[in-house]
Design an enzyme around this catalytic site. Sequence first.
Site, PDB file in Angstrom:
ATOM      1  N   ASP A   1       9.533   4.822  18.948  1.00 28.62           N
ATOM      2  CA  ASP A   1      10.837   4.180  18.826  1.00 28.62           C
ATOM      3  C   ASP A   1      11.908   5.078  19.431  1.00 28.62           C
ATOM      4  O   ASP A   1      11.830   6.306  19.344  1.00 28.62           O
ATOM      5  CB  ASP A   1      11.178   3.919  17.351  1.00 28.62           C
ATOM      6  CG  ASP A   1      10.220   2.919  16.727  1.00 28.62           C
ATOM      7  OD1 ASP A   1       9.644   2.109  17.474  1.00 28.62           O
ATOM      8  OD2 ASP A   1      10.042   2.969  15.496  1.00 28.62           O
TER       9      ASP A   1
ATOM     10  N   ASP B   1      15.106   6.935   5.641  1.00 26.66           N
ATOM     11  CA  ASP B   1      14.586   7.037   4.268  1.00 26.66           C
ATOM     12  C   ASP B   1      14.209   8.461   3.843  1.00 26.66           C
ATOM     13  O   ASP B   1      14.716   8.982   2.857  1.00 26.66           O
ATOM     14  CB  ASP B   1      13.433   6.047   4.027  1.00 26.66           C
ATOM     15  CG  ASP B   1      12.377   6.028   5.123  1.00 26.66           C
ATOM     16  OD1 ASP B   1      12.437   6.887   6.036  1.00 26.66           O
ATOM     17  OD2 ASP B   1      11.476   5.167   5.059  1.00 26.66           O
TER      18      ASP B   1
ATOM     19  N   ASP C   1       3.430   4.041  17.207  1.00 23.98           N
ATOM     20  CA  ASP C   1       4.336   3.482  18.215  1.00 23.98           C
ATOM     21  C   ASP C   1       5.489   4.461  18.445  1.00 23.98           C
ATOM     22  O   ASP C   1       5.654   5.417  17.700  1.00 23.98           O
ATOM     23  CB  ASP C   1       4.872   2.102  17.793  1.00 23.98           C
ATOM     24  CG  ASP C   1       5.319   2.084  16.350  1.00 23.98           C
ATOM     25  OD1 ASP C   1       5.837   3.126  15.876  1.00 23.98           O
ATOM     26  OD2 ASP C   1       5.161   1.060  15.683  1.00 23.98           O
TER      27      ASP C   1
HETATM   28  P1  ATP Z   1       4.715   4.251  11.213  1.00 22.61           P
HETATM   29  O1  ATP Z   1       3.867   5.335  11.730  1.00 22.61           O
HETATM   30  O2  ATP Z   1       4.078   3.484  10.104  1.00 22.61           O
HETATM   31  O3  ATP Z   1       5.325   3.375  12.251  1.00 22.61           O
HETATM   32  P2  ATP Z   1       7.423   5.059  10.779  1.00 22.61           P
HETATM   33  O4  ATP Z   1       7.984   6.284  10.158  1.00 22.61           O
HETATM   34  O5  ATP Z   1       7.692   4.863  12.227  1.00 22.61           O
HETATM   35  O6  ATP Z   1       5.894   5.031  10.463  1.00 22.61           O
HETATM   36  P3  ATP Z   1       8.545   2.470  10.373  1.00 22.61           P
HETATM   37  O7  ATP Z   1       8.333   1.563   9.219  1.00 22.61           O
HETATM   38  O8  ATP Z   1       8.015   2.087  11.706  1.00 22.61           O
HETATM   39  O9  ATP Z   1       7.963   3.880   9.925  1.00 22.61           O
HETATM   40  O10 ATP Z   1      10.108   2.750  10.465  1.00 22.61           O
HETATM   41  C1  ATP Z   1      10.668   3.496  11.530  1.00 22.61           C
HETATM   42  C2  ATP Z   1      11.756   4.432  11.014  1.00 22.61           C
HETATM   43  O11 ATP Z   1      12.823   3.669  10.452  1.00 22.61           O
HETATM   44  C3  ATP Z   1      11.310   5.365   9.890  1.00 22.61           C
HETATM   45  O12 ATP Z   1      10.706   6.516  10.416  1.00 22.61           O
HETATM   46  C4  ATP Z   1      12.605   5.633   9.176  1.00 22.61           C
HETATM   47  O13 ATP Z   1      13.339   6.621   9.833  1.00 22.61           O
HETATM   48  C5  ATP Z   1      13.352   4.324   9.316  1.00 22.61           C
HETATM   49  N1  ATP Z   1      13.131   3.437   8.155  1.00 22.61           N
HETATM   50  C6  ATP Z   1      12.134   2.556   7.970  1.00 22.61           C
HETATM   51  N2  ATP Z   1      12.248   1.926   6.796  1.00 22.61           N
HETATM   52  C7  ATP Z   1      13.347   2.398   6.217  1.00 22.61           C
HETATM   53  C8  ATP Z   1      14.013   2.139   4.977  1.00 22.61           C
HETATM   54  N3  ATP Z   1      13.522   1.259   4.127  1.00 22.61           N
HETATM   55  N4  ATP Z   1      15.144   2.827   4.716  1.00 22.61           N
HETATM   56  C9  ATP Z   1      15.643   3.728   5.597  1.00 22.61           C
HETATM   57  N5  ATP Z   1      15.058   4.024   6.762  1.00 22.61           N
HETATM   58  C10 ATP Z   1      13.938   3.371   7.078  1.00 22.61           C
HETATM   59 MG    MG Z   2       7.072   3.177  13.444  1.00 26.85          MG
END
Ligand code: ATP
Ligand code: MG
Length: 413
Positions: free
Chosen positions: A59, A136, A57
């Site tokens: 963001d 994170d 997705d």
């Molecule tokens: P995916 O491909 O699974 O969506 P993603 O990196 O986008 O991976 P998400 O869980 O959708 O992961 O979270 C979006 C963003 O929010 C992450 O890339 C990170 O920057 C931030 N994030 C998510 N969870 C945390 C956390 N627990 N602490 C700090 N930042 C976080």
């Molecule tokens: Mg994501």
Amino acid sequence: MKPDLPDILTRDQHPISRRQIDEDCLKVLYRLHRNGFKSYLVGGSVRDLLLGRTPKDFDIATDATPNQIKRLFRNCFLVGRRFRLAHIRFAGNKLIEVATFRREATPEELPDDPDDHLHFVQNLFGTPCEDAFRRDFTINALFYNIADFSVVDHVGGLVDLKQRQIRVIGDPLIRFVEDPVRMLRAIEFAARLDFKLCDNIVPAIEKHMKLLATAAPARVREEIMALFRYGIAAPVLHQCRELGMLPHLLAGYPGTNEGIAMLAQVDARTRSGITIDESFALAALYLRLFMDSCPSEHSTPITAALQSANDILTPHCRYFSIAAGIRIQARDLLISCFRLMRGRGRRGEQKFLRHPATATALELFTLWTKVRPDLLPLLQEWNTVTNTPGRPVDTPVRRKRRRRKKNATKNQP
Ligand code: ATP
Ligand code: MG
């Protein structure tokens, strides 16, 4: 990491092309930009595009406040506790998430009443740099700036991407206490991307893994399901077991070798493109434990199997607040596997074969036979009945119904 000096890759220095970015996401990025706001693609999508992967997705982060975002988009809804995020809806149920840059609170500025912390923290807007630092891992904190198509790196994520490593932003000993779910996410991203963990991560996990038991169950549930959706449940739960983390993560899950081998089969199925739902994941997770709890397959009555399925699933579902519907589906899958395990020729076999859940249970059982090849002959026996097209499976049941009707008329005065 130097908070004030981002590394910037100009358009000709990175491979991200606008053609790879979702059309609606681009529209949102451009509209924010045209209206004078900072407008960045953030998080997993930038990481995945730089790695040549397809993002799940897209963001967006901006310096527009939620209310300013709402004014710009008719199809915008503010969601989350006390309006922290904007969701912009597009055709086909598509959602683009737009967040205002945020920053972490310093301990001194937090309100006195801990009940007010969440609201305070969630509405603490910040600069793009502060927003990068609250994330994170370094590879998850890269920005793509729609104003000049550059990639902006405040945290050293580009180097870590190149070196294929997961690095916590800041000190893992602090960041894992702040949010214990990050320990699981570190292992999860390492498995998904085939990256290694930086040296300071495992010692910090060893020190703080107990805190996972205090994390919000809903978030842990979400991350566990992510493991199944990405087909990495086996390697991640294996590593959690090696680290001694399983009891804090999934209290009732023993994580035996056979149990993990079963998850590897489930992962292979998911990676072949089959969507996994939570009931299937739950049944797969606990199948080995369940089979163990029904030791003599031939003598255990179905009620005892039902009891042990409930005993295994109920604590998990209660802890994670999983809806009864999902729990019952998972339970039915386990019971059906138990029936398959007992072999053919039992009472009610025809009804069982016609039950809508049986095909899925057979799929689960087939995966189980890959872990337990001694059960293959049993599976083959079942396949002879379930794979025969046009078999008159309903005949015996019809006979039974007729008999009941006869009895009913007989008993009538
Ligand atoms: P995916 O491909 O699974 O969506 P993603 O990196 O986008 O991976 P998400 O869980 O959708 O992961 O979270 C979006 C963003 O929010 C992450 O890339 C990170 O920057 C931030 N994030 C998510 N969870 C945390 C956390 N627990 N602490 C700090 N930042 C976080
Ligand atoms: Mg994501």
